[in-house]
Design an enzyme around this catalytic site. Structure first.
Site: not given
Length: 264
Positions: A45-46, A84, A112, A114, A181
């Site tokens: 999602d970067s 993501d 992925k 978070e 991270e």
């Protein structure tokens, strides 16, 4: 070419062979990475910041991720492709499964997400339904408003113990990979050694099983603030393919990330 799988990374961990991974968002770069042997990619999602120009990852949608996942899969049909689940795409286990199905259909091998222990039921639901999960702990960019900015996480005994507990909980729930991270090297080492699953670091020192970089950071085309952990491999090589090869070689040898890219 033989497909790269989660089992491939598990073998790397067992044999203590470091591996490199990278973000990818389109067909052309995915094809180039695969041709150079960089066969683990993340549609992150970067892309909200690097591709769409937003201030954070929060505006990214599941449809955005699916679109880019389809393009990357066309370029790298045999890569291990992570995708993501973006902000608010997994608020409940049911919502997570529905959105995971969308990106898996688009070509992802794994999603992925978070977060820590609060995601245990979600991870269980996904893995029980044949959706492999990669966890993400430490600086989780979707939580930037809670953290008050992009800051190192896990400093101090209480914070580090909590992250270790989160990592163990995600693994026990069925997660098969973990991204760490922006955490101190010492904590990254504790977590990597405590888990049986491979751990991929970004800003976590060279003690994790693998490394990941946002491709724009690896090639020095990120505008504005450059993260401490980033290295411009293109500046040293002058050629994108050579930069990819150097990134992989430095990760595999433990040269990158160096002390100058790490936190304590």
């Amino acid at each position: 070419m033989k497909p790269t799988t989660i089992a491939s990374l598990q073998k790397c961990k067992q044999e203590k062979k470091r591996f490199a991974t990278i973000t990818a968002y389109d067909y052309s770069f995915a094809k180039l990475f695969a041709e150079e042997g960089l066969n683990v990619m993340l549609v992150g999602d970067s892309l909200g910041m690097t591709v769409q120009g937003h201030e954070s990852t929060l505006p990214v949608t599941v449809e955005d991720i699916a679109y880019h996942t389809t393009a990357v899969r066309r370029g790298a049909p045999n890569c291990l492709l992570l995708a993501d689940l973006p902000f608010m795409a997994y608020a409940t286990p049911e919502q997570a499964f529905e959105n995971a199905a969308t990106v898996m259909r688009a070509g992802a091998n794994m999603v992925k997400i978070e977060g820590g222990e609060w995601l245990v039921e979600t991870v269980k639901m996904l893995t029980e339904r044949a959706v492999p999960v990669c966890g993400h702990l430490g600086l989780t960019p979707q939580s930037v408003n809670i953290f008050g900015g992009y800051k190192v996480q896990g400093r101090g005994d209480e914070a580090s113990d909590r992250l270790l507990s989160d990592a163990l909980a995600l693994e026990a729930a069925g997660a098969q990979l973990l991204v760490l991270e922006c955490v101190p090297v010492e904590l990254a080492k504790r977590i990597t050694e405590a888990l049986a699953i491979p751990v991929i670091g970004i800003g976590a020192g060279n003690v994790t099983d693998g490394q990941i970089l946002v491709m724009h950071d690896a090639f020095g085309i990120t505008g504005g603030h450059i993260p401490k952990f980033a290295k411009n491999f293109l500046a040293e090589t002058g050629d994108i393919r050579a930069a990819v090869r150097q990134y992989m070689a430095e990760v595999e040898s433990g040269v990158y990330p160096g002390e100058e890219h790490s936190f304590h």
